[in-house]
Design a protein around this motif. Structure first.
Motif, PDB file in Angstrom:
ATOM      1  N   ALA A 164      -2.378 -38.950 -32.413  1.00 29.33           N
ATOM      2  CA  ALA A 164      -1.670 -38.911 -34.049  1.00 29.33           C
ATOM      3  C   ALA A 164      -2.820 -39.294 -34.656  1.00 29.33           C
ATOM      4  O   ALA A 164      -3.549 -39.808 -34.967  1.00 29.33           O
ATOM      5  CB  ALA A 164       0.083 -38.825 -34.238  1.00 29.33           C
ATOM      6  N   ALA A 165      -3.024 -40.544 -33.793  1.00 23.23           N
ATOM      7  CA  ALA A 165      -3.964 -42.132 -34.768  1.00 23.23           C
ATOM      8  C   ALA A 165      -5.119 -41.394 -34.559  1.00 23.23           C
ATOM      9  O   ALA A 165      -6.005 -41.480 -35.868  1.00 23.23           O
ATOM     10  CB  ALA A 165      -3.829 -43.341 -33.963  1.00 23.23           C
ATOM     11  N   GLY A 166      -6.257 -40.891 -33.748  1.00 21.52           N
ATOM     12  CA  GLY A 166      -6.709 -40.653 -33.779  1.00 21.52           C
ATOM     13  C   GLY A 166      -7.144 -39.328 -34.834  1.00 21.52           C
ATOM     14  O   GLY A 166      -8.538 -38.980 -35.278  1.00 21.52           O
ATOM     15  N   GLY A 167      -6.783 -38.068 -34.747  1.00 23.25           N
ATOM     16  CA  GLY A 167      -6.794 -37.138 -35.590  1.00 23.25           C
ATOM     17  C   GLY A 167      -6.414 -37.796 -37.251  1.00 23.25           C
ATOM     18  O   GLY A 167      -6.883 -37.406 -38.125  1.00 23.25           O
ATOM     19  N   ILE A 168      -5.343 -38.439 -37.229  1.00 22.99           N
ATOM     20  CA  ILE A 168      -5.075 -39.132 -38.392  1.00 22.99           C
ATOM     21  C   ILE A 168      -7.032 -39.709 -39.418  1.00 22.99           C
ATOM     22  O   ILE A 168      -7.216 -39.941 -40.369  1.00 22.99           O
ATOM     23  CB  ILE A 168      -4.308 -39.935 -38.992  1.00 22.99           C
ATOM     24  N   LEU A 169      -7.343 -40.506 -38.274  1.00 19.28           N
ATOM     25  CA  LEU A 169      -8.787 -42.061 -38.616  1.00 19.28           C
ATOM     26  C   LEU A 169      -9.804 -40.917 -38.977  1.00 19.28           C
ATOM     27  O   LEU A 169     -10.432 -40.964 -39.541  1.00 19.28           O
ATOM     28  CB  LEU A 169      -8.885 -42.511 -37.009  1.00 19.28           C
ATOM     29  N   ILE A 170      -9.820 -39.514 -38.321  1.00 25.21           N
ATOM     30  CA  ILE A 170     -10.461 -37.989 -38.331  1.00 25.21           C
ATOM     31  C   ILE A 170     -10.950 -38.341 -39.743  1.00 25.21           C
ATOM     32  O   ILE A 170     -11.969 -38.204 -40.397  1.00 25.21           O
ATOM     33  CB  ILE A 170     -10.603 -37.091 -37.837  1.00 25.21           C
ATOM     34  N   TYR A 171      -9.370 -37.349 -40.404  1.00 25.74           N
ATOM     35  CA  TYR A 171      -9.786 -36.800 -41.302  1.00 25.74           C
ATOM     36  C   TYR A 171      -9.690 -37.946 -42.317  1.00 25.74           C
ATOM     37  O   TYR A 171     -10.543 -38.791 -43.373  1.00 25.74           O
ATOM     38  CB  TYR A 171      -8.285 -36.708 -41.863  1.00 25.74           C
ATOM     39  N   VAL A 172      -9.797 -39.935 -42.054  1.00 30.02           N
ATOM     40  CA  VAL A 172      -9.204 -40.666 -43.640  1.00 30.02           C
ATOM     41  C   VAL A 172     -10.865 -41.197 -43.440  1.00 30.02           C
ATOM     42  O   VAL A 172     -11.584 -41.988 -44.233  1.00 30.02           O
ATOM     43  CB  VAL A 172      -9.144 -41.699 -43.078  1.00 30.02           C
ATOM     44  N   ILE A 173     -12.315 -41.068 -42.026  1.00 32.45           N
ATOM     45  CA  ILE A 173     -13.089 -41.387 -42.027  1.00 32.45           C
ATOM     46  C   ILE A 173     -14.097 -40.383 -42.339  1.00 32.45           C
ATOM     47  O   ILE A 173     -14.859 -40.811 -43.195  1.00 32.45           O
ATOM     48  CB  ILE A 173     -13.198 -41.923 -40.765  1.00 32.45           C
ATOM     49  N   PHE A 174     -14.035 -39.509 -42.214  1.00 31.04           N
ATOM     50  CA  PHE A 174     -15.140 -38.506 -41.838  1.00 31.04           C
ATOM     51  C   PHE A 174     -14.888 -37.626 -43.236  1.00 31.04           C
ATOM     52  O   PHE A 174     -15.513 -36.958 -43.618  1.00 31.04           O
ATOM     53  CB  PHE A 174     -15.043 -37.732 -40.499  1.00 31.04           C
ATOM     54  N   MET A 175     -13.145 -37.372 -43.513  1.00 27.81           N
ATOM     55  CA  MET A 175     -13.446 -37.171 -45.263  1.00 27.81           C
ATOM     56  C   MET A 175     -12.676 -38.094 -46.203  1.00 27.81           C
ATOM     57  O   MET A 175     -11.867 -37.644 -46.480  1.00 27.81           O
ATOM     58  CB  MET A 175     -12.461 -36.091 -45.284  1.00 27.81           C
ATOM     59  N   PRO A 176     -13.424 -38.571 -45.950  1.00 25.13           N
ATOM     60  CA  PRO A 176     -12.679 -40.430 -46.908  1.00 25.13           C
ATOM     61  C   PRO A 176     -12.236 -39.572 -48.840  1.00 25.13           C
ATOM     62  O   PRO A 176     -11.507 -40.130 -49.316  1.00 25.13           O
ATOM     63  CB  PRO A 176     -13.687 -41.200 -47.225  1.00 25.13           C
ATOM     64  N   ASP A 177     -13.208 -38.500 -48.827  1.00 23.10           N
ATOM     65  CA  ASP A 177     -12.170 -38.224 -50.737  1.00 23.10           C
ATOM     66  C   ASP A 177     -11.439 -37.571 -50.828  1.00 23.10           C
ATOM     67  O   ASP A 177     -11.728 -36.366 -51.564  1.00 23.10           O
ATOM     68  CB  ASP A 177     -13.691 -38.385 -51.372  1.00 23.10           C
ATOM     69  N   ASN A 178     -11.349 -36.752 -49.568  1.00 26.75           N
ATOM     70  CA  ASN A 178     -10.420 -35.397 -49.024  1.00 26.75           C
ATOM     71  C   ASN A 178     -10.060 -35.057 -48.364  1.00 26.75           C
ATOM     72  O   ASN A 178      -9.987 -33.836 -47.083  1.00 26.75           O
ATOM     73  CB  ASN A 178     -11.874 -34.130 -48.737  1.00 26.75           C
ATOM     74  N   TYR A 179      -9.349 -36.331 -48.056  1.00 31.57           N
ATOM     75  CA  TYR A 179      -8.534 -36.314 -46.628  1.00 31.57           C
ATOM     76  C   TYR A 179      -7.093 -34.987 -46.698  1.00 31.57           C
ATOM     77  O   TYR A 179      -6.476 -34.622 -45.275  1.00 31.57           O
ATOM     78  CB  TYR A 179      -7.899 -37.853 -46.514  1.00 31.57           C
TER      79      TYR A 179
END
Length: 600
Positions: A359-374
């Motif tokens: 879950a933490a890894g999944g959230i970080l993927i969106y937050v880091i790699f889609m920072p303006d559209n997570y």
């Protein structure tokens, strides 16, 4: 004997719930409900599914476009298409969801999507209750899974003609196949006799989970993160051979889909190459309208150069991810936050630690790699990408729940998302409506998502020109408490309501000067807040005033500088009813103009 009978009654109840959704899905007048209009993902998935179901391909043709109009009058607004190397045009989205939905759409038309979803819902209820029943009573087990679905906005995405509910279901099935046998062994259930139970307790479920994860990864690539907890579990248990075979099955599954995409479109990346989105005018609708002559580029190539933000934004986005006004999972997916809380204060199993890691890894993927559209884009309701992570929290929570946890969850749902749940279609069409009133108005706005806020779906509230000198900016309104801009230099707020907005400039400001003009009311107290600084002034009828606010660089994202503003008049006025000579029928608050003083 009584437990078995009650269990059978629970299965009957699950089937009754399924029948309700099945017949609702079968008979809903979806084109009328959507006002003959689908946009973006829903438009492309409907067209692509029709193409697979009726033509057996992914190619966009004039026949596809004409067929689309038989269901939705407005045409496929916001459709994503790409041009292949051989000059043909293809749908530029993953076809995994469309492939599974195609048989239903072929025979049931647009309602086939929701009929397909009703089957997914039945499996989720059946398997979720079966998992929880290893420890809880059957009735409580069904109550818990229903709470996870219907005390969050997950159930709203059931009605979307897009892969979101499908992706949620896939992840749920994968986790069930992995974890059911582990919990069953710890619960020391009786040796299985039924074929289904024997299968669910066998190692074959791990291989099926790996196969489904390949489907889920092709549908939404960040789902690959789930492979980590699955394989780590096998390695920790010293099942090296099983881990290797699961990896091979996953790779084969992913390769099968991407390979099929290459064979059908001559490109493995369905979002790369010459990719565009189209609104209003669509390729091939006339002989002189081509892919090259219309549309807006939307390729994923060069994505990180265009959208990647410094890692200093990660803590900010994590805060927004949990507590933001439009995407915070605390408000829209409270069962997940409660599950995390219960996990912290309960005895923990190895599988739960691995779920937390996933879950933490999944959230970080969106937050880091889609920072303006997570959250999934401006047309999304809350955080639709979180649906790919949400099932992990169902299995993360302690299996044994108490009634008080269910009560707390439903109280939170009543407080925050009840307006969404009672009107899922309206909320989907206008995804910012609920957030324009209390309690959401008191929550922080996701500044990093300024270009993808759901309020931007209102063109009158998005990038409104502001500034009375050569130094200009753009206003993004966060509510409906403003009047559409008719005057050339300023805007009226609506009546005695607080008008909240974000000012965007491409240069830092030294000062924001707010010029005010009162409506016809006497002794009207005007409150203005800029970047947390509050000032107020009492104005007489049609009196003017000027307030000055020193500011700094604001909230900076690359070249953009963002400033929060709020303006409120204590008295509103409708001049038409107050002045016999006036034809002004609008509910006027206070008229404001912005003078932007740049930093030197």
């Amino acid at each position: 004997m009584w437990l078995k009978l009650f269990s059978e009654r629970i299965n009957i109840l699950i089937f009754i719930i399924f029948l309700f959704f099945f017949f609702a899905s079968l008979f809903l007048n979806l084109p009328a409900i959507h006002n003959g209009f689908l946009f973006a993902d829903q438009a492309v998935y409907f067209a692509m599914t029709q193409s697979i179901a009726l033509d057996g391909d992914l190619e966009y043709t004039r026949k596809d476009l004409a067929r689309y109009y038989y269901s939705f009058d407005a045409g496929p607004q916001g459709i994503f298409l790409k041009k292949g190397k051989d000059g043909r045009i293809f749908y530029a989205k993953s076809f995994a969801y469309s492939l599974f939905a195609a048989p239903f759409v072929r025979y049931l038309g647009v309602n086939g999507f929701l009929v397909f979803h009703s089957l997914l819902l039945y499996l989720i209820l059946f398997l979720g209750t079966r998992y929880l029943r290893l420890i809880n009573s059957p009735g409580l087990s069904l109550s818990i899974i229903l709470t996870f679905l219907f005390a969050s906005i997950t159930c709203v995405y059931y009605f979307w003609l897009s892969p979101d509910f499908f992706n949620f279901s896939l992840i749920f099935f994968i986790l069930f196949l992995w974890l059911y046998k582990e919990l069953a062994r710890k619960s020391r259930i009786e040796p299985p006799s039924a074929p289904l139970e024997k299968f669910l307790l066998s190692e074959k479920t791990d291989y099926l989970a790996s196969l489904l994860l390949g489907f889920a990864t092709f549908s939404k690539p960040p789902n690959v993160i789930l492979l980590a907890p699955l394989l780590l579990h096998q390695l920790i248990k010293r099942r090296l051979a099983r881990a290797v075979l699961m990896t091979l099955i996953f790779i084969l599954s992913v390769a099968l889909f991407f390979g099929a995409n290459y064979l059908l479109t001559s490109d493995w990346n369905y979002m790369g190459g010459e990719r565009k989105t189209f609104i209003g005018t669509f390729p091939l609708e006339k002989e002189n309208i081509t892919f090259e002559s219309v549309g807006h580029p939307m390729t994923s190539e060069g994505y990180f150069e265009k959208f990647f933000l410094p890692l200093t934004f990660v803590p900010i986005n994590l805060f927004y991810y949990f507590f933001g006004r439009f995407t915070g999972i605390t408000w829209y997916f409270f069962p997940a936050v409660l599950a995390l809380f219960l996990f912290i204060f309960s005895p923990k199993r190895l599988e739960q630690w691995l779920l937390l890691l996933g879950a933490a890894g999944g959230i970080l993927i969106y937050v880091i790699f889609m920072p303006d559209n997570y959250g999934g884009g401006g047309g999304s309701l809350a955080n639709r990408y979180f649906l790919n992570i949400y099932p992990l929290f169902f299995f993360l929570s302690p299996v044994r729940w108490k009634k008080r946890e269910l009560i707390v969850t439903w109280v939170m749902a009543a407080l925050f998302i009840s307006p969404i749940l009672v009107s899922p279609f309206r909320s989907s069409a206008s995804p910012a409506t609920h957030a324009k009133r209390f309690p959401f108005k008191a929550l922080p706005v996701e500044m990093t998502l300024i270009n993808n806020l759901p309020t931007n779906t209102n063109p009158r509230a998005f990038r409104v020109d502001a500034g009375i000198t050569e130094y200009r900016g753009f206003l993004h309104f966060l509510d409906d408490n403003f009047l559409p801009k008719l005057e050339p230099t300023g805007i009226w707020t609506r009546g005695p309501y607080a008008c909240e907005m974000i000012l965007k400039t491409y240069y830092p400001l030294k000062e924001i000067v707010v010029h005010l003009l009162n409506n016809p009311r006497m002794n009207n107290e005007i409150k203005v807040m800029v970047e947390g600084q509050k000032q107020k002034v009492i104005l007489q009828s049609k009196q003017r005033a000027t307030l000055r606010f020193p500011v700094g660089r604001g909230f900076q994202i690359k070249a953009s500088h963002l400033y929060r503003l709020k303006i409120k008049a204590s008295k509103g006025s409708i001049p038409y009813f107050e002045d016999p000579t006036s034809d002004e029928r609008r509910v006027l608050g206070v008229f404001f103009e912005l003078e932007l003083i740049p930093a030197r």
